[in-house]
Design a protein around this motif. Structure first.
Motif, PDB file in Angstrom:
ATOM      1  N   CYS A 157      56.914 109.031  51.218  1.00  0.00           N
ATOM      2  CA  CYS A 157      55.732 109.435  50.454  1.00  0.00           C
ATOM      3  C   CYS A 157      55.957 110.740  49.703  1.00  0.00           C
ATOM      4  O   CYS A 157      55.017 111.326  49.191  1.00  0.00           O
ATOM      5  CB  CYS A 157      54.515 109.570  51.376  1.00  0.00           C
ATOM      6  SG  CYS A 157      54.523 111.075  52.375  1.00  0.00           S
ATOM      7  N   ALA A 160      54.556 110.582  46.173  1.00  0.00           N
ATOM      8  CA  ALA A 160      53.134 110.236  46.146  1.00  0.00           C
ATOM      9  C   ALA A 160      52.257 111.386  46.616  1.00  0.00           C
ATOM     10  O   ALA A 160      51.150 111.583  46.105  1.00  0.00           O
ATOM     11  CB  ALA A 160      52.885 109.007  47.016  1.00  0.00           C
ATOM     12  N   ALA A 196      54.101 103.827  45.103  1.00  0.00           N
ATOM     13  CA  ALA A 196      52.963 104.471  45.754  1.00  0.00           C
ATOM     14  C   ALA A 196      52.473 105.671  44.964  1.00  0.00           C
ATOM     15  O   ALA A 196      51.264 105.940  44.912  1.00  0.00           O
ATOM     16  CB  ALA A 196      53.343 104.892  47.169  1.00  0.00           C
ATOM     17  N   ALA A 197      53.402 106.403  44.353  1.00  0.00           N
ATOM     18  CA  ALA A 197      53.000 107.546  43.531  1.00  0.00           C
ATOM     19  C   ALA A 197      52.111 107.092  42.381  1.00  0.00           C
ATOM     20  O   ALA A 197      51.083 107.717  42.072  1.00  0.00           O
ATOM     21  CB  ALA A 197      54.243 108.273  43.000  1.00  0.00           C
ATOM     22  N   LEU A 286      49.762 105.721  51.923  1.00  0.00           N
ATOM     23  CA  LEU A 286      48.758 105.360  50.919  1.00  0.00           C
ATOM     24  C   LEU A 286      47.804 104.266  51.405  1.00  0.00           C
ATOM     25  O   LEU A 286      46.581 104.423  51.289  1.00  0.00           O
ATOM     26  CB  LEU A 286      49.431 104.962  49.605  1.00  0.00           C
ATOM     27  CG  LEU A 286      48.483 104.484  48.509  1.00  0.00           C
ATOM     28  CD1 LEU A 286      47.459 105.548  48.151  1.00  0.00           C
ATOM     29  CD2 LEU A 286      49.253 104.025  47.283  1.00  0.00           C
TER      30      LEU A 286
END
Length: 390
Positions: A157, A160, A196-197, A286
């Motif tokens: 992550c 993100a 995810a970002a 997320l």
């Protein structure tokens, strides 16, 4: 009381950025542990700011991470978020992977700043973890094409966690936020970490829409998400929709995301297949942040405490959940003592970055409107309406 439909751009940006920082600070001291371990350590669920897991031994208890997590200290999630805002402040337009190389990396390696977890002034590079140090190794030392520099990094992550500013600069335009975040994140991540970002930025942008709700935020995320990320969000949010109390939701949320998470059941001992590129998998943070938003029905306190008490990578989960809840409802619903204590303990001005980003966002919108009008005029010449002349 201000209603969601009357919140201004400034209200939503302030709520999102402060909500993210506070979530980060609340989640930091229990990061890496299970809900059961958190309950045992704290004599119940976490309901506010707590001290370090190992007390005064925080410097030596985990030598690989000698950080003072707790007591209202933000972590690298907030440090990276504020660094990205400084890049927007310099560029004053949309960003791409080259902006990361040209501005974000120099920010990490050239200007000492107060690092709450180190209780000292240091370069941000000296606090960010290995997946973020990758940016400096690849871009500053390796001179890799910024659009491809994220390839080879662990898939997590890392990108993100600091993409809320991208969603805010593209407030109310989820597809634009998704596209911009994917470009920026290419310098840092690949595969489902990069995806995810983009989806997180889109969710923050969707939370800024007048009349937005947790359900519409999830719908916007699902409309853009691909592959394992989309499947994980669907699975987690279907489960989350059945719960209104985090106590009953924590186990089911973990069960729902587990098939898509490569880390495995022991967060501190990842599986051999962990964090490798895949079209079938997703980061855990997320989907769980979106699930927390549903469980909390968008209420800031309930949403963030769901994320915090989930454990595992809960500082990043609470950062994301706090950013979305803050964008939905502004700063008002955030318990007033939390931002105050976090700002004082972390020696951070939490309102300053929000004011900066709001100014940049208005400038970028004006630039976009000018560019759009120029495109419309050019297109009208290329393709005049029926009955017109060439």
């Amino acid at each position: 009381m201000t209603t969601p439909t009357t919140l201004t751009l400034e209200d939503r940006i302030t709520g999102s950025l402060i909500g993210a920082a506070v979530g980060d600070a609340l989640g930091g001291p229990v990061e890496g542990y299970t809900p059961e371990q958190i309950t045992e350590r704290h004599g119940g669920r976490v309901t506010g700011i707590v001290g370090p897991w190992n007390g005064d031994a925080w410097r030596t208890a985990r030598p690989i991470a000698p950080y003072h997590k707790g007591d209202g200290h933000v972590t690298d999630d907030t440090l990276m978020t504020h660094a990205l805002i400084r890049v927007y402040d310099r560029v004053r337009d949309h960003l791409d992977a080259y902006a990361v190389a040209d501005h974000l990396v120099p920010d990490l390696i050239s200007t000492p700043r107060w690092i709450p977890e180190l209780e000292a002034e240091a370069l941000p590079l000296q606090r960010v973890f290995l997946a973020e140090k990758w940016l400096v190794a690849r871009l500053h030392y390796g001179h890799v094409d910024p659009r491809e520099a994220g390839c080879g990094n662990i898939v997590n992550c890392g990108a993100a966690m600091y993409m809320a500013p991208v969603g805010l600069v593209n407030a109310a335009n989820p597809p634009a936020a998704y596209a911009e975040a994917l470009d920026i994140a290419g310098a840092h991540q690949s595969s489902y970490g990069r995806e995810a970002a983009g989806v997180f930025a889109a969710a923050v942008a969707a939370a800024c829409l007048p009349g937005a709700t947790p359900d519409t935020v999830v719908d916007a995320a699902l409309a853009l998400a691909k592959d394992g990320t989309r499947a994980a969000i669907e699975a987690v949010c279907e489960v989350a929709s059945r719960h209104t109390d985090f106590e009953s939701a924590l186990g089911p949320l973990r069960d729902a995301v587990a098939p898509f998470d490569t880390v495995g059941p022991d967060y501190r001992a990842p599986s051999l297949a962990a964090r490798r590129p895949s079209r079938l998998h997703s980061i855990e943070e997320l989907p769980i942040a979106l699930g927390a938003l549903l469980v909390g029905r968008g209420d800031y306190r309930r949403t963030v405490l769901t994320a915090v008490n989930y454990g595992r990578d809960c500082d990043s989960i609470a950062t994301m959940a706090g950013a979305m809840a803050g964008a939905l409802h502004g700063e008002g619903p955030i318990p007033a003592d939390w931002p105050k204590r976090v700002a004082e303990a972390s020696r951070l001005d939490l309102h300053g970055p929000a004011a900066v980003l709001a100014g940049v966002t208005r400038e970028v919108f004006t630039r976009d409107a000018t560019r759009r009008r120029a495109h419309e005029a050019a297109f009208a010449t290329l393709a005049p309406r029926a009955g017109g002349t060439r």
